[in-house]
Motif scaffolding. Structure first.
Motif, PDB file in Angstrom:
ATOM      1  N   PRO A 456       0.801  -1.230   0.000  1.00  0.00           N
ATOM      2  CA  PRO A 456       0.000   0.000   0.000  1.00  0.00           C
ATOM      3  C   PRO A 456       0.832   1.279   0.000  1.00  0.00           C
ATOM      4  N   THR A 457       2.133   1.175   0.338  1.00  0.00           N
ATOM      5  CA  THR A 457       3.024   2.329   0.239  1.00  0.00           C
ATOM      6  C   THR A 457       3.654   2.450  -1.144  1.00  0.00           C
ATOM      7  N   LEU A 458       3.409   1.480  -2.034  1.00  0.00           N
ATOM      8  CA  LEU A 458       4.029   1.395  -3.356  1.00  0.00           C
ATOM      9  C   LEU A 458       5.539   1.202  -3.261  1.00  0.00           C
ATOM     10  N   SER A 459       5.998   0.678  -2.143  1.00  0.00           N
ATOM     11  CA  SER A 459       7.413   0.379  -1.963  1.00  0.00           C
ATOM     12  C   SER A 459       7.834  -0.762  -2.877  1.00  0.00           C
ATOM     13  N   ARG A 460       9.140  -0.786  -3.207  1.00  0.00           N
ATOM     14  CA  ARG A 460       9.669  -1.912  -3.979  1.00  0.00           C
ATOM     15  C   ARG A 460       9.727  -3.179  -3.136  1.00  0.00           C
ATOM     16  N   ARG A 461       9.548  -3.040  -1.824  1.00  0.00           N
ATOM     17  CA  ARG A 461       9.468  -4.203  -0.944  1.00  0.00           C
ATOM     18  C   ARG A 461       8.010  -4.676  -0.910  1.00  0.00           C
ATOM     19  N   TYR A 462       7.688  -5.587  -1.821  1.00  0.00           N
ATOM     20  CA  TYR A 462       6.323  -6.075  -1.925  1.00  0.00           C
ATOM     21  C   TYR A 462       5.944  -6.855  -0.665  1.00  0.00           C
ATOM     22  N   LEU A 463       4.654  -6.861  -0.371  1.00  0.00           N
ATOM     23  CA  LEU A 463       4.152  -7.711   0.704  1.00  0.00           C
ATOM     24  C   LEU A 463       4.169  -9.159   0.220  1.00  0.00           C
ATOM     25  N   GLU A 464       4.508 -10.074   1.099  1.00  0.00           N
ATOM     26  CA  GLU A 464       4.550 -11.493   0.744  1.00  0.00           C
ATOM     27  C   GLU A 464       3.770 -12.275   1.793  1.00  0.00           C
ATOM     28  N   LYS A 465       2.666 -12.854   1.375  1.00  0.00           N
ATOM     29  CA  LYS A 465       1.758 -13.539   2.302  1.00  0.00           C
ATOM     30  C   LYS A 465       1.255 -14.843   1.676  1.00  0.00           C
ATOM     31  N   ASP A 466       0.858 -15.780   2.534  1.00  0.00           N
ATOM     32  CA  ASP A 466       0.164 -16.979   2.076  1.00  0.00           C
ATOM     33  C   ASP A 466      -1.320 -16.638   1.970  1.00  0.00           C
ATOM     34  N   GLU A 467      -1.898 -16.845   0.795  1.00  0.00           N
ATOM     35  CA  GLU A 467      -3.318 -16.511   0.631  1.00  0.00           C
ATOM     36  C   GLU A 467      -4.145 -17.760   0.377  1.00  0.00           C
ATOM     37  N   LYS A 496     -11.719 -14.637   1.238  1.00  0.00           N
ATOM     38  CA  LYS A 496     -10.295 -14.476   0.916  1.00  0.00           C
ATOM     39  C   LYS A 496      -9.576 -13.976   2.165  1.00  0.00           C
ATOM     40  N   THR A 497      -8.373 -14.478   2.378  1.00  0.00           N
ATOM     41  CA  THR A 497      -7.657 -14.143   3.613  1.00  0.00           C
ATOM     42  C   THR A 497      -6.754 -12.931   3.484  1.00  0.00           C
ATOM     43  N   GLU A 498      -6.352 -12.548   2.262  1.00  0.00           N
ATOM     44  CA  GLU A 498      -5.352 -11.490   2.130  1.00  0.00           C
ATOM     45  C   GLU A 498      -5.719 -10.346   1.195  1.00  0.00           C
ATOM     46  N   LEU A 506      -5.487  -6.376   1.775  1.00  0.00           N
ATOM     47  CA  LEU A 506      -6.450  -5.867   2.752  1.00  0.00           C
ATOM     48  C   LEU A 506      -5.837  -4.856   3.718  1.00  0.00           C
ATOM     49  N   SER A 507      -4.512  -4.839   3.853  1.00  0.00           N
ATOM     50  CA  SER A 507      -3.882  -3.900   4.783  1.00  0.00           C
ATOM     51  C   SER A 507      -4.022  -2.456   4.324  1.00  0.00           C
ATOM     52  N   GLY A 508      -4.406  -2.229   3.048  1.00  0.00           N
ATOM     53  CA  GLY A 508      -4.577  -0.867   2.564  1.00  0.00           C
ATOM     54  C   GLY A 508      -5.998  -0.353   2.622  1.00  0.00           C
ATOM     55  N   LEU A 509      -6.940  -1.186   3.095  1.00  0.00           N
ATOM     56  CA  LEU A 509      -8.349  -0.789   3.115  1.00  0.00           C
ATOM     57  C   LEU A 509      -8.753  -0.244   4.483  1.00  0.00           C
ATOM     58  N   ASP A 510     -10.024   0.187   4.576  1.00  0.00           N
ATOM     59  CA  ASP A 510     -10.524   0.911   5.759  1.00  0.00           C
ATOM     60  C   ASP A 510      -9.598   2.103   5.999  1.00  0.00           C
ATOM     61  N   ASN A 511      -9.689   3.042   5.089  1.00  0.00           N
ATOM     62  CA  ASN A 511      -8.641   4.017   4.870  1.00  0.00           C
ATOM     63  C   ASN A 511      -9.238   5.419   4.806  1.00  0.00           C
ATOM     64  N   LYS A 512      -8.851   6.284   5.702  1.00  0.00           N
ATOM     65  CA  LYS A 512      -9.329   7.673   5.713  1.00  0.00           C
ATOM     66  C   LYS A 512      -8.209   8.606   5.263  1.00  0.00           C
ATOM     67  N   PRO A 513      -8.525   9.630   4.457  1.00  0.00           N
ATOM     68  CA  PRO A 513      -7.488  10.565   4.007  1.00  0.00           C
ATOM     69  C   PRO A 513      -6.742  11.189   5.188  1.00  0.00           C
ATOM     70  N   SER A 522     -10.140  -9.955   6.715  1.00  0.00           N
ATOM     71  CA  SER A 522     -10.481 -10.882   5.634  1.00  0.00           C
ATOM     72  C   SER A 522     -11.485 -10.205   4.716  1.00  0.00           C
ATOM     73  N   PHE A 523     -11.722 -10.829   3.577  1.00  0.00           N
ATOM     74  CA  PHE A 523     -12.703 -10.311   2.632  1.00  0.00           C
ATOM     75  C   PHE A 523     -13.755 -11.389   2.389  1.00  0.00           C
ATOM     76  N   ASN A 524     -15.018 -10.987   2.449  1.00  0.00           N
ATOM     77  CA  ASN A 524     -16.124 -11.898   2.188  1.00  0.00           C
ATOM     78  C   ASN A 524     -17.094 -11.241   1.214  1.00  0.00           C
ATOM     79  N   ALA A 525     -17.688 -12.043   0.368  1.00  0.00           N
ATOM     80  CA  ALA A 525     -18.670 -11.523  -0.579  1.00  0.00           C
ATOM     81  C   ALA A 525     -19.744 -12.576  -0.805  1.00  0.00           C
ATOM     82  N   LEU A 526     -20.948 -12.097  -1.063  1.00  0.00           N
ATOM     83  CA  LEU A 526     -22.078 -12.956  -1.407  1.00  0.00           C
ATOM     84  C   LEU A 526     -22.593 -12.568  -2.780  1.00  0.00           C
ATOM     85  N   ALA A 527     -23.009 -13.554  -3.562  1.00  0.00           N
ATOM     86  CA  ALA A 527     -23.562 -13.291  -4.891  1.00  0.00           C
ATOM     87  C   ALA A 527     -24.797 -14.150  -5.095  1.00  0.00           C
ATOM     88  N   LEU A 528     -25.776 -13.591  -5.796  1.00  0.00           N
ATOM     89  CA  LEU A 528     -26.998 -14.305  -6.144  1.00  0.00           C
ATOM     90  C   LEU A 528     -27.334 -13.989  -7.593  1.00  0.00           C
TER      91      LEU A 528
END
Length: 603
Positions: A456-467, A496-498, A506-513, A522-528
């Motif tokens: 989320p910082t656009l750093s060259r050090r990417y986040l690395e996670k198991d998803e 989804k876990t990541e 997900l670490s970049g969300l819930d974000n106020k200026p 986590s992320f959850n979605a429902l579809a019909l």
């Protein structure tokens, strides 16, 4: 007037449609295809805020919180203003003509060939002044300006071969070689197992008819694919496929989701991996009453990850910024607002842009940071809060003591990853005509260890996670009335876990200026999805609903009318909502509220 609106490219598609059947039939092959008009009309709401024309700060003056008014009193402005001249409003999101021709031939008892030609002209730049001259289709990373080796493109049209392959079959063995899509998984919206191909977002983004399940979006690639049926219950399949990246919408195009104040450099990252291959395999079979599937794919992530990169532009060469374009960011308020709206850390993003490019220190960034309440110990700039960040940014954006508007430069790269997955499905049996009778339940799961995400910082050090991500799908054809055909119903849950629906970590969300993002667990979605044909099957009504349970909604009602085999008319709406908390998928698409119409002539 018609010539100005449609242009020569559209006329060429009509001529090609008229001539092609005769040419192909002369070769004693079968031909089919269609000619379609596709029009999307914006239905209220704001213009696309990620485009220059729809930028929420056009003509808006905000306080200059930088050091300028202190260092140059009376000269440095008290407010910073993005030019109002950029502001424009659009009526159309799409004004397109599409031609597709499919040619099939049986070469021998074991060999068959299939070729599909697709021509797409989007005249939205002619139909709507807001998009005049803007690029819809061209890609800078390839010499032909097309998105794949089998495509040529210019700003308002593309011509490609989405399919050109030969099939070989001999008893239990089936082999396909050529340019093709590989579609795995069976979810609407959710791509848990559908990982071989990336997506092409230039043609109506992801907002086509949801039930079509990305059939027009997967990026085709040169591949060798084969399957072998071991017995009546088990089948083994494998493929090797040349890498092709997902294709993003162009700057200032109707469905652009990357703020156009930033330039994404794609050529260098693509050149590094263009000759790499993706390999995958799966085993499908039956264990009792359960269908099972096991898969693994080793690939370059076609969606890619992005980071700050050297702009190589004038006085700011060696930094991540370019000055004097008129198309950049004009104020700290604009910077922080847009960072939060797309799931980025506005404070950490500035720190990374300054610390990872030593040339910024020679331009006085450390002194500015110290003067704004930050620190620069050991040459590493640290900003404690939003106020200090705003002060630094507005000092840079100040036209007197700074450089004026600045455009950020990003680089897109494609890390290698391995995706493991499985699925299981079962058909339930119950009382005749009950909701449980012939109900299909399916569970899909994938696991990607050490997956790299855009920081989320656009750093060259990417986040690395198991998803891990999984989807539960319930599917049913149910007759509610003996007088009507069965209603098709699909209900889905995605977890989804990541990352979210678009792959943002997900670490970049819930974000106020002006604040660092809180992130989500986590992320959850429902579809019909519901489809109801009429008695005569001439009509079909659709309703698809997607929500992430955090305020993001996509509601797509629609109707199809097919009075005969040669004519079809589709009318659909996309209603998109967000609660404004920058923690749902709706914030990236809300400006795409629209009604779209497709009129198709089949031949």
């Amino acid at each position: 007037m018609k010539k100005r609106l449609f242009g020569d490219s559209r006329k060429a598609l009509w001529v090609l449609a008229a001539l092609s059947p005769a040419v192909v039939q002369a070769a004693d092959w079968e031909v089919s295809g269609f000619l379609r008009e596709e029009i999307a009309v914006r239905a209220g709401g704001e213009n696309n805020p990620f485009n220059q024309q729809g930028n929420e700060f056009n003509g808006k003056s905000v306080a200059n919180t930088g050091l300028g008014p202190i260092l140059a009193p009376g000269l440095s402005p008290d407010t910073l203003t993005r030019p109002a001249s950029w502001k424009d409003s659009n009526t159309f999101n799409m004004f397109a003509t599409r031609l597709e021709l499919a040619v099939d031939g049986k070469l021998t008892e074991n060999l068959a060939a299939h070729v599909k030609l697709r021509g797409f002209y989007d005249g939205v730049g002619r139909a709507d002044s807001a998009f005049k001259g803007e690029n819809i289709f061209e890609q800078e990373f390839r010499g032909s300006r097309g998105g794949t080796p089998f495509e040529v493109a210019r700003k308002d049209w593309m011509l490609d071969l989405p399919a050109a392959y030969i099939d070989y079959s001999d008893g239990p063995l089936w082999v396909r070689f050529g340019n093709q899509q590989i579609a795995w998984g069976e979810s609407i919206f959710f791509r848990v197992l559908d990982v071989p191909n990336g997506l092409d977002l230039r043609r109506h983004s992801i907002l086509d008819v949801a039930a079509e399940e990305y059939s027009d979006k997967r990026v085709p690639s040169l591949a060798l694919r084969a399957s072998f049926r071991v017995n009546n219950d088990w089948e083994v399949e494998g493929f090797g496929q040349r890498f092709q990246p997902s294709i993003i919408a162009g700057d200032n195009s109707p469905y652009n989701t990357i703020p156009s104040q930033f330039n994404v450099q794609e050529k260098a990252g693509y050149e590094d991996v263009k000759n790499d291959w993706t390999f995958g395999g799966r085993v499908r079979g039956q264990i009792g009453d359960f269908g099972v599937q096991f898969m693994a794919v080793n690939r370059r992530n076609p969606d890619g990850v992005v980071r700050w990169t050297d702009s190589r532009a004038g006085v700011l060469s060696g930094t991540a910024f370019e000055a004097g374009t008129g198309r950049g960011v004009y104020s700290a308020a604009e910077w922080l607002h847009y960072a939060s709206s797309i799931g980025l850390d506005g404070i950490g993003g500035l720190e990374a842009a300054l610390n990872e490019f030593p040339a910024t220190l020679g331009l006085g960034s450390a002194a500015v940071a110290a003067g704004c309440g930050g620190s620069a110990s050991g040459g590493v700039i640290s900003l404690p809060n939003g106020a200090a960040t705003s002060c630094v940014l507005d000092t840079f954006f100040d036209p007197v003591v700074g450089l004026g508007d600045l455009r950020g430069h990003l680089m897109r790269e494609y890390p290698r990853e391995t995706v493991f997955g499985f699925s299981v499905n079962h058909i339930f049996e119950g009382e005749a005509d009950s909701l449980l009778d012939q109900l299909v339940a399916r569970f899909e799961l994938s696991y990607t260890p050490n997956k790299k995400f855009t920081n989320p910082t656009l750093s060259r050090r990417y986040l690395e996670k198991d998803e891990t991500q999984f989807a539960l799908i319930l599917e049913k054809n149910h007759k509610f009335s003996a007088e009507m055909p069965a209603t098709y119903i699909v209900a889905q849950w995605l977890h989804k876990t990541e990352s979210d629906l678009f792959g943002r970590h997900l670490s970049g969300l819930d974000n106020k200026p002006g604040q660092r993002p809180k992130g989500l667990d986590s992320f959850n979605a429902l579809a019909l999805a519901v489809q109801q044909p009429s008695k005569t099957l001439e009509w079909r009504t659709d309703l698809t609903v997607l929500t992430d349970l955090r305020g993001g909604w996509l509601i797509q009602p629609g109707v199809k009318w097919k009075p005969n085999k040669s004519l079809q008319l589709d009318v659909y709406g996309n209603l998109i909502r967000t609660d404004g908390g920058n923690d749902d998928f709706g914030s990236a698409l809300e400006s795409a509220n629209e009604v779209f119409v497709r009129g198709t002539l089949y031949f």
